[in-house]
Design an enzyme around this catalytic site. Structure first.
Site, PDB file in Angstrom:
ATOM      1  N   ASP A  31       0.850  -1.194   0.000  1.00 60.36           N
ATOM      2  CA  ASP A  31       0.000   0.000   0.000  1.00 60.36           C
ATOM      3  C   ASP A  31       0.891   1.252   0.000  1.00 60.36           C
ATOM      4  OD1 ASP A  31      -3.218   0.514   0.951  1.00 60.36           O
ATOM      5  OD2 ASP A  31      -1.825   2.205   1.092  1.00 60.36           O
ATOM      6  N   ASN A  87     -13.164  -3.232   2.235  1.00 63.63           N
ATOM      7  CA  ASN A  87     -14.117  -2.132   2.375  1.00 63.63           C
ATOM      8  C   ASN A  87     -15.078  -2.106   1.189  1.00 63.63           C
ATOM      9  OD1 ASN A  87     -12.906  -1.168   4.769  1.00 63.63           O
ATOM     10  ND2 ASN A  87     -11.363  -0.046   3.604  1.00 63.63           N
ATOM     11  N   HIS A 100     -10.316  -4.949  -3.357  1.00 71.32           N
ATOM     12  CA  HIS A 100      -8.995  -5.246  -2.798  1.00 71.32           C
ATOM     13  C   HIS A 100      -9.119  -5.740  -1.366  1.00 71.32           C
ATOM     14  CE1 HIS A 100      -9.963  -0.957  -2.325  1.00 71.32           C
ATOM     15  NE2 HIS A 100      -9.384  -1.031  -1.132  1.00 71.32           N
TER      16      HIS A 100
HETATM   17  P1  AMP Z   1      -9.788   1.641   0.431  1.00 73.80           P
HETATM   18  O1  AMP Z   1      -9.912   2.886   1.277  1.00 73.80           O
HETATM   19  O2  AMP Z   1     -10.239   0.386   1.117  1.00 73.80           O
HETATM   20  O3  AMP Z   1     -10.466   1.836  -0.918  1.00 73.80           O
HETATM   21  O4  AMP Z   1      -8.239   1.437   0.191  1.00 73.80           O
HETATM   22  C1  AMP Z   1      -7.555   1.936  -0.900  1.00 73.80           C
HETATM   23  C2  AMP Z   1      -6.091   1.798  -0.591  1.00 73.80           C
HETATM   24  O5  AMP Z   1      -5.349   1.915  -1.786  1.00 73.80           O
HETATM   25  C3  AMP Z   1      -5.552   2.851   0.381  1.00 73.80           C
HETATM   26  O6  AMP Z   1      -4.994   2.212   1.525  1.00 73.80           O
HETATM   27  C4  AMP Z   1      -4.513   3.592  -0.455  1.00 73.80           C
HETATM   28  O7  AMP Z   1      -3.402   4.004   0.298  1.00 73.80           O
HETATM   29  C5  AMP Z   1      -4.144   2.561  -1.503  1.00 73.80           C
HETATM   30  N1  AMP Z   1      -3.629   3.079  -2.754  1.00 73.80           N
HETATM   31  C6  AMP Z   1      -4.147   4.058  -3.516  1.00 73.80           C
HETATM   32  N2  AMP Z   1      -3.400   4.266  -4.616  1.00 73.80           N
HETATM   33  C7  AMP Z   1      -2.376   3.383  -4.556  1.00 73.80           C
HETATM   34  C8  AMP Z   1      -1.242   3.106  -5.386  1.00 73.80           C
HETATM   35  N3  AMP Z   1      -1.025   3.775  -6.529  1.00 73.80           N
HETATM   36  N4  AMP Z   1      -0.401   2.138  -4.996  1.00 73.80           N
HETATM   37  C9  AMP Z   1      -0.587   1.453  -3.854  1.00 73.80           C
HETATM   38  N5  AMP Z   1      -1.651   1.664  -3.024  1.00 73.80           N
HETATM   39  C10 AMP Z   1      -2.515   2.623  -3.366  1.00 73.80           C
END
Ligand code: AMP
Ligand code: ZN
Length: 114
Positions: A31, A87, A100
């Site tokens: 992440d 989520n 995810h």
């Molecule tokens: P959610 O809030 O469950 O939708 O989680 C989305 C997650 O994706 C968050 O923890 C972000 O930090 C992560 N995220 C967003 N963009 C990227 C990226 N380019 N590479 C890795 N993680 C990401």
């Protein structure tokens, strides 16, 4: 591949990513904004926007996400404990609309999460 989906772009190699695992169906990567010493995501390559859009027939794929999440957690030394989170939607805290599984560990996880 869904236009404007950041995780589809990662899968397509259009953005940099710290990849932990990849096969023909799934991918795992760190992440970008870790909430614990270890925080990685496991995603299907197929664009499924959110848990509520998982279809009949996707069971094996979803099982594979959870299975790989546990395998990687143990490989990364989280055998003492870790948390898996998926989520759905705004109230669930979803910000990226491509399914995810979060895996968080390396510290004592709080419960309830809030
Ligand atoms: P959610 O809030 O469950 O939708 O989680 C989305 C997650 O994706 C968050 O923890 C972000 O930090 C992560 N995220 C967003 N963009 C990227 C990226 N380019 N590479 C890795 N993680 C990401
Ligand atoms: Zn996507």
């Amino acid at each position: 591949m869904e236009e404007n989906c950041v995780f589809c772009k990662l899968i397509a190699g259009e953005m940099p990513v710290e990849k932990l695992f990849e096969d023909e169906e799934i991918m795992a990567f760190n992440d970008i904004n870790p909430q614990a010493p270890t925080h990685f995501l496991v995603i299907p390559k197929q664009h499924i926007a959110k848990p509520g859009e998982i279809q009949d027939g996707d069971e094996a794929l979803v099982g594979k996400l959870v299975h790989r999440a546990t395998r990687l957690a143990h490989k990364l030394g989280l055998g003492n404990g870790y948390r898996m989170v998926i989520n759905h939607g705004d109230d669930g805290g979803q910000t990226v609309f491509h399914l995810h599984v979060h895996v968080l560990g390396g510290r004592r996880m709080l419960w309830p999460p809030g």
